[in-house]
Scaffold this motif. Sequence first.
Motif, PDB file in Angstrom:
ATOM      1  N   THR A 219       0.852  -1.183   0.000  1.00 59.16           N
ATOM      2  CA  THR A 219       0.000   0.000   0.000  1.00 59.16           C
ATOM      3  C   THR A 219       0.891   1.238   0.000  1.00 59.16           C
ATOM      4  OG1 THR A 219      -0.007   0.169   2.397  1.00 59.16           O
ATOM      5  CG2 THR A 219      -1.735  -1.208   1.401  1.00 59.16           C
ATOM      6  N   PRO A 220       0.371   2.340  -0.517  1.00 56.50           N
ATOM      7  CA  PRO A 220       1.167   3.570  -0.478  1.00 56.50           C
ATOM      8  C   PRO A 220       1.609   3.903   0.946  1.00 56.50           C
ATOM      9  CG  PRO A 220      -0.732   3.862  -1.903  1.00 56.50           C
ATOM     10  CD  PRO A 220      -0.878   2.515  -1.253  1.00 56.50           C
ATOM     11  N   GLU A 221       0.711   3.654   1.919  1.00 53.77           N
ATOM     12  CA  GLU A 221       1.045   3.965   3.315  1.00 53.77           C
ATOM     13  C   GLU A 221       2.310   3.210   3.749  1.00 53.77           C
ATOM     14  OE1 GLU A 221      -1.535   2.219   6.178  1.00 53.77           O
ATOM     15  OE2 GLU A 221      -1.159   3.751   7.709  1.00 53.77           O
ATOM     16  N   LYS A 222       2.383   1.929   3.393  1.00 47.14           N
ATOM     17  CA  LYS A 222       3.544   1.128   3.796  1.00 47.14           C
ATOM     18  C   LYS A 222       4.796   1.559   3.030  1.00 47.14           C
ATOM     19  CE  LYS A 222       1.288  -3.030   3.764  1.00 47.14           C
ATOM     20  NZ  LYS A 222       1.336  -4.490   3.677  1.00 47.14           N
ATOM     21  N   GLN A 223       4.610   1.866   1.748  1.00 41.99           N
ATOM     22  CA  GLN A 223       5.778   2.295   0.971  1.00 41.99           C
ATOM     23  C   GLN A 223       6.341   3.602   1.511  1.00 41.99           C
ATOM     24  OE1 GLN A 223       3.762   1.154  -2.985  1.00 41.99           O
ATOM     25  NE2 GLN A 223       5.851   1.690  -3.514  1.00 41.99           N
ATOM     26  N   LEU A 224       5.429   4.527   1.858  1.00 45.70           N
ATOM     27  CA  LEU A 224       5.894   5.808   2.396  1.00 45.70           C
ATOM     28  C   LEU A 224       6.571   5.616   3.744  1.00 45.70           C
ATOM     29  CD1 LEU A 224       2.934   8.117   1.365  1.00 45.70           C
ATOM     30  CD2 LEU A 224       5.279   8.151   0.499  1.00 45.70           C
ATOM     31  N   ALA A 256       4.439   6.521  -4.756  1.00 43.87           N
ATOM     32  CA  ALA A 256       3.745   5.381  -4.149  1.00 43.87           C
ATOM     33  C   ALA A 256       2.354   5.213  -4.756  1.00 43.87           C
ATOM     34  CB  ALA A 256       3.643   5.580  -2.639  1.00 43.87           C
ATOM     35  N   ARG A 257       1.681   6.363  -5.013  1.00 43.13           N
ATOM     36  CA  ARG A 257       0.340   6.292  -5.592  1.00 43.13           C
ATOM     37  C   ARG A 257       0.397   5.710  -7.010  1.00 43.13           C
ATOM     38  NH1 ARG A 257      -2.667   8.919  -8.804  1.00 43.13           N
ATOM     39  NH2 ARG A 257      -1.162  10.548  -9.231  1.00 43.13           N
ATOM     40  N   CYS A 258       1.383   6.179  -7.801  1.00 42.90           N
ATOM     41  CA  CYS A 258       1.516   5.665  -9.181  1.00 42.90           C
ATOM     42  C   CYS A 258       1.811   4.174  -9.159  1.00 42.90           C
ATOM     43  CB  CYS A 258       2.644   6.380  -9.926  1.00 42.90           C
ATOM     44  SG  CYS A 258       2.208   8.035 -10.375  1.00 42.90           S
ATOM     45  N   ALA A 259       2.663   3.762  -8.227  1.00 37.13           N
ATOM     46  CA  ALA A 259       3.012   2.340  -8.158  1.00 37.13           C
ATOM     47  C   ALA A 259       1.765   1.520  -7.834  1.00 37.13           C
ATOM     48  CB  ALA A 259       4.088   2.115  -7.102  1.00 37.13           C
ATOM     49  N   TYR A 262      -0.400   1.359 -10.855  1.00 35.04           N
ATOM     50  CA  TYR A 262       0.211   0.480 -11.858  1.00 35.04           C
ATOM     51  C   TYR A 262      -0.113  -0.985 -11.533  1.00 35.04           C
ATOM     52  CZ  TYR A 262       4.004  -1.759 -14.432  1.00 35.04           C
ATOM     53  OH  TYR A 262       4.742  -2.548 -15.249  1.00 35.04           O
ATOM     54  N   ARG A 263      -0.021  -1.326 -10.249  1.00 32.81           N
ATOM     55  CA  ARG A 263      -0.328  -2.712  -9.874  1.00 32.81           C
ATOM     56  C   ARG A 263      -1.794  -3.025 -10.136  1.00 32.81           C
ATOM     57  NH1 ARG A 263       3.082  -1.306  -5.797  1.00 32.81           N
ATOM     58  NH2 ARG A 263       1.398  -0.856  -4.357  1.00 32.81           N
ATOM     59  N   LEU A 264      -2.649  -2.036  -9.853  1.00 32.06           N
ATOM     60  CA  LEU A 264      -4.083  -2.231 -10.101  1.00 32.06           C
ATOM     61  C   LEU A 264      -4.332  -2.465 -11.583  1.00 32.06           C
ATOM     62  CD1 LEU A 264      -6.284   0.306  -8.137  1.00 32.06           C
ATOM     63  CD2 LEU A 264      -6.493  -2.175  -8.251  1.00 32.06           C
ATOM     64  N   MET A 265      -3.627  -1.639 -12.394  1.00 27.54           N
ATOM     65  CA  MET A 265      -3.795  -1.728 -13.836  1.00 27.54           C
ATOM     66  C   MET A 265      -3.406  -3.118 -14.316  1.00 27.54           C
ATOM     67  SD  MET A 265      -1.874   0.675 -16.592  1.00 27.54           S
ATOM     68  CE  MET A 265      -0.346  -0.209 -16.696  1.00 27.54           C
ATOM     69  N   ARG A 266      -2.379  -3.664 -13.707  1.00 23.63           N
ATOM     70  CA  ARG A 266      -1.936  -4.998 -14.114  1.00 23.63           C
ATOM     71  C   ARG A 266      -2.685  -6.091 -13.358  1.00 23.63           C
ATOM     72  NH1 ARG A 266       4.363  -5.205 -13.549  1.00 23.63           N
ATOM     73  NH2 ARG A 266       3.868  -7.381 -13.806  1.00 23.63           N
ATOM     74  N   GLN A 267      -3.582  -5.685 -12.485  1.00 18.03           N
ATOM     75  CA  GLN A 267      -4.325  -6.622 -11.646  1.00 18.03           C
ATOM     76  C   GLN A 267      -3.351  -7.559 -10.940  1.00 18.03           C
ATOM     77  OE1 GLN A 267      -6.903  -8.235 -14.662  1.00 18.03           O
ATOM     78  NE2 GLN A 267      -8.522  -6.843 -14.068  1.00 18.03           N
ATOM     79  N   ASP A 268      -2.310  -6.986 -10.420  1.00 16.69           N
ATOM     80  CA  ASP A 268      -1.250  -7.789  -9.831  1.00 16.69           C
ATOM     81  C   ASP A 268      -0.870  -7.126  -8.507  1.00 16.69           C
ATOM     82  OD1 ASP A 268       0.935  -9.240  -9.192  1.00 16.69           O
ATOM     83  OD2 ASP A 268       2.021  -8.874 -11.054  1.00 16.69           O
ATOM     84  N   VAL A 269      -1.131  -7.801  -7.397  1.00 18.11           N
ATOM     85  CA  VAL A 269      -0.812  -7.165  -6.118  1.00 18.11           C
ATOM     86  C   VAL A 269       0.674  -7.279  -5.824  1.00 18.11           C
ATOM     87  CG1 VAL A 269      -3.058  -7.431  -5.030  1.00 18.11           C
ATOM     88  CG2 VAL A 269      -1.382  -9.272  -4.846  1.00 18.11           C
ATOM     89  N   GLY A 319      13.398   7.043 -17.751  1.00 14.84           N
ATOM     90  CA  GLY A 319      13.022   6.837 -19.145  1.00 14.84           C
ATOM     91  C   GLY A 319      12.802   5.369 -19.461  1.00 14.84           C
ATOM     92  N   VAL A 320      13.688   4.529 -18.953  1.00 14.42           N
ATOM     93  CA  VAL A 320      13.591   3.091 -19.233  1.00 14.42           C
ATOM     94  C   VAL A 320      12.320   2.542 -18.595  1.00 14.42           C
ATOM     95  CG1 VAL A 320      14.644   0.852 -18.763  1.00 14.42           C
ATOM     96  CG2 VAL A 320      16.061   2.759 -19.483  1.00 14.42           C
ATOM     97  N   LEU A 321      12.046   2.972 -17.368  1.00 14.61           N
ATOM     98  CA  LEU A 321      10.845   2.470 -16.683  1.00 14.61           C
ATOM     99  C   LEU A 321       9.576   2.904 -17.398  1.00 14.61           C
ATOM    100  CD1 LEU A 321      11.174   2.594 -12.833  1.00 14.61           C
ATOM    101  CD2 LEU A 321      10.728   0.655 -14.323  1.00 14.61           C
ATOM    102  N   ALA A 322       9.554   4.163 -17.824  1.00 21.49           N
ATOM    103  CA  ALA A 322       8.351   4.647 -18.502  1.00 21.49           C
ATOM    104  C   ALA A 322       8.115   3.833 -19.772  1.00 21.49           C
ATOM    105  CB  ALA A 322       8.505   6.128 -18.835  1.00 21.49           C
TER     106      ALA A 322
END
Length: 375
Positions: A219-224, A256-259, A262-269, A319-322
């Motif tokens: 979760t963003p909270e844990k990442q932060l 953290a929010r983007c990450a 991104y996981r939601l978009m990939r449906q991958d926790v 750039g590579v990640l994007a």
Amino acid sequence: MDYISKHRVFSKLFPIPNRWKNVLYIHIPFCLQRCRFCIYFSKVPEGRSEIVNFVNNELGRQIDDYAEILATTLFSELYIGGGTPTIIPPTVLDSALASIPGLDGIAMKAIEASPRTIRREHVDVLAAHRFRYVSIGLQTFNAELLRRENRETADLAALASVIDGLQARGIIVNLDLIAFLATGSMADLAQADSDLRRTIDELAPASITLHSNYNAAKTPEKQLALIRLVRAACERSPAYSCTNSLLLDEDAAEDARCAAEYRLMRQDVRDFGFYLLAKVPQALRFGYNVLALGDYDLFKLRSNFFGVSDFYPPHAQAGVLAAARETEWRLSEVRHSLGLAHAPLSELDEFFTDARGRAAYMTALQTEGFPTPTW
Ligand code: SF4
């Protein structure tokens, strides 16, 4: 299909010019035990002979198969991962390394290790072959937690001595830690904090990688919270620095929010995509052209360390990640269009071995705007 033709099939699927570098990856599929938190492919060997047999025969045969490619390609990196590569007896590892054509010309040589398997003799072998980086999985100092995860506990005095031996020979030592192992919740932060403090104070490795338990929701909270923890550690110990900890608060929150999105978009926790992405040459995802040897069935051409790699020039990472994210998104469209989104690897193997499957895949790639592979 033999190794060479398989390699050709996959590399020709994506004839994108190699923007970055050639990497040789060797997967050693053995561990002393299977840790519960682990998502990597390995098994517990029957005994020493299974390991020696694998290295001398299976891996040896693959090295022979690829001898010409190994001798004529300029690889910038060798990464030996697993599993636990240092489960290989030092003399056997020494001979295997000596049998790799062109090994001396590889500038960055790296290997993974575990505290209970790496020995003084391994240090000698790695130094003799001019390895630059050894990553050791410490995970946590909490013995009870390790036992619960079916994980070996480390003899800290022996580990400290091995780390000293490696660092004295100019080899960069990284120690891996994992946060959120106990409950997967914020309640685990104190353990992560204590692990980080003890790693710095008692073992002082050149590098520390703080992972988040892959089996706990991120979760963003844990990442932060982890970023804050690392910031505090860097303030206490100025010899260490961390790019994440240098982020402004609002950037860290956004990151953290983007990450999370991104996981939601990939449906991958979790952080990693299995399925088809496992088959995609890293050249397409991260600009790496990877030749993978060893037993890497689940890992074919996919690995965490090639992702946001320690080895990337920092200015290139964003750039590579994007580009990688956009590519992954488009590839997921291809998978969905072919009904392969949730296919097991055995089915994918079958799909790609069959000429009609490859043709269908090529058509779907073209529809998504990927370049046409040439066979
Ligand atoms: S030793 Fe490492 S690779 Fe092996 S099961 Fe444990 S975490 Fe996974």
